[in-house]
Write an enzyme that holds these catalytic residues in place. Structure first.
Site, PDB file in Angstrom:
ATOM      1  N   LYS A   1       0.959  -1.173  -0.220  1.00 25.27           N
ATOM      2  CA  LYS A   1      -0.002   0.073   0.104  1.00 25.27           C
ATOM      3  C   LYS A   1       1.008   1.243   0.083  1.00 25.27           C
ATOM      4  O   LYS A   1       0.601   2.216  -0.563  1.00 25.27           O
ATOM      5  CB  LYS A   1      -0.919   0.062   1.248  1.00 25.27           C
ATOM      6  CG  LYS A   1      -2.118  -0.917   1.099  1.00 25.27           C
ATOM      7  CD  LYS A   1      -3.059  -1.056   2.376  1.00 25.27           C
ATOM      8  CE  LYS A   1      -4.126  -2.017   2.102  1.00 25.27           C
ATOM      9  NZ  LYS A   1      -5.187  -1.841   3.092  1.00 25.27           N
TER      10      LYS A   1
ATOM     11  N   ASP B   1     -10.015   2.440   1.880  1.00 23.57           N
ATOM     12  CA  ASP B   1     -10.056   1.894   3.155  1.00 23.57           C
ATOM     13  C   ASP B   1     -10.812   3.110   4.069  1.00 23.57           C
ATOM     14  O   ASP B   1     -11.579   2.869   4.876  1.00 23.57           O
ATOM     15  CB  ASP B   1      -8.846   1.774   3.903  1.00 23.57           C
ATOM     16  CG  ASP B   1      -8.237   0.363   3.247  1.00 23.57           C
ATOM     17  OD1 ASP B   1      -9.394  -0.576   3.097  1.00 23.57           O
ATOM     18  OD2 ASP B   1      -7.093   0.257   3.032  1.00 23.57           O
TER      19      ASP B   1
END
Ligand code: NAP
Length: 266
Positions: free
Chosen positions: A65, A100
């Site tokens: 990420k 997210d």
């Protein structure tokens, strides 16, 4: 046929393929969602290769990420959180998003939980906690970050406007005045433990757990026993996927179908 996928290492147990394939199939979009287990030493090549191959979109999971940040044009959520979990390969190049963060906010909206002006306690200071803390702050909450390693709570709080950092010993007092208490630690993952003391819960708050294995964690069952509203971790997983699907396709996601597909695989 369009091709989408999840890139990470490991990815074999990822729930993203059933989640997204159900959405493509429901909307009649000719697309296949696949898994890419990338070599950690060759992640830059993997991203460039995906672009060169004409892959349409990627979900990015651990441990990539942060690596993805250097490869994309970062959308605002990415600049805030400092991590990318969704890449949209556009005609102008790869654009990075952090669903997210945005997806968690949608999960709260879905449960009619307002965050504007709420006192929100985030337990944890890792990747999930970053997404929650920045998201809650953007939604107008006053954020307290509590972590076992207290220095990490202070470090994260220094990045999130208006947030404060604390050690775990402050959790009981903070919970007493909290409207939202979120577990973003790995405590409770496949174990019957909670990071929050059972007797600190009250019925005037909402408990959210990022952990989704099991769905009903000790953290959530203690909260429910005290009369608190609960939101399980599958909602975060669901809505990060819902946001990604809508970014990639521009089509409203079939939320109920995706939720059913996800929960049938948990
Ligand atoms: P991470 O970056 O490794 O952070 C782990 C956090 O847990 C740290 O704050 C760590 O504290 C804390 N912790 C670990 N063991 C602890 C213990 N025994 N007591 C107190 N605190 C402890 O992990 P992450 O990526 O943020 O993930 C955290 C959890 O969220 C995982 O269970 C993950 O599966 C889940 N998650 C769910 C979603 C979703 O979509 N639902 C998305 C992302 C992550 P220290 O700093 O003191 O080590």
């Amino acid at each position: 046929m369009d091709v989408y996928g999840i890139i990470g290492n490991p990815v074999e147990h990822s729930l993203s393929p059933p989640l997204h394939q159900a959405a493509f199939d429901e909307r009649g979009i000719d697309a296949k969602f696949v898994t890419f287990e990338a070599d950690e030493d060759r992640i830059e090549e993997a991203f460039r290769g995906a672009e060169a191959l004409g892959i349409d979109g990627l979900t990015v999971t651990l441990p990539f990420k942060h690596d993805a940040y250097d490869f994309v044009d970062p959308e605002e959520s990415v600049e805030r959180v400092g991590a990318v979990n969704t890449i949209d390969f556009t005609d102008d190049g790869p654009v990075g998003y952090n669903t997210d963060m945005t997806g968690t906010l949608r999960a709260f909206e879905h449960h009619d939980v307002g965050l504007d002006g709420a006192d929100a306690v985030v337990v944890g200071a890792g990747g999930a906690a970053r997404a929650l803390a920045f998201g809650f702050e953007e939604a107008g909450a006053d954020v307290s970050i509590v972590n076992r390693t207290e220095s990490k709570a202070h470090d994260l709080a220094a990045e999130v406007p208006g947030a404060s950092g604390h050690g775990l010993d402050a959790l009981t007092d903070l919970m007493a005045g909290a409207d939202v208490v979120a577990n973003a630690t790995s405590v409770g993952l496949e174990s019957d433990e909670s990071v929050a003391p059972a007797d600190a819960w009250h019925d005037d708050c909402v408990a959210f757990d990022a952990v989704y294995k099991p769905l009903e964690t000790r953290f959530l069952s203690d909260a429910a026993a005290a009369g608190a509203q609960t939101i399980d971790g599958a909602w975060m997983l669901l809505f990060q996927g819902v946001d990604a699907f809508e970014i990639w396709t521009g089509v409203d996601a079939p939320v109920d179908v995706m939720n059913e597909a996800l929960r049938s695989h948990l």
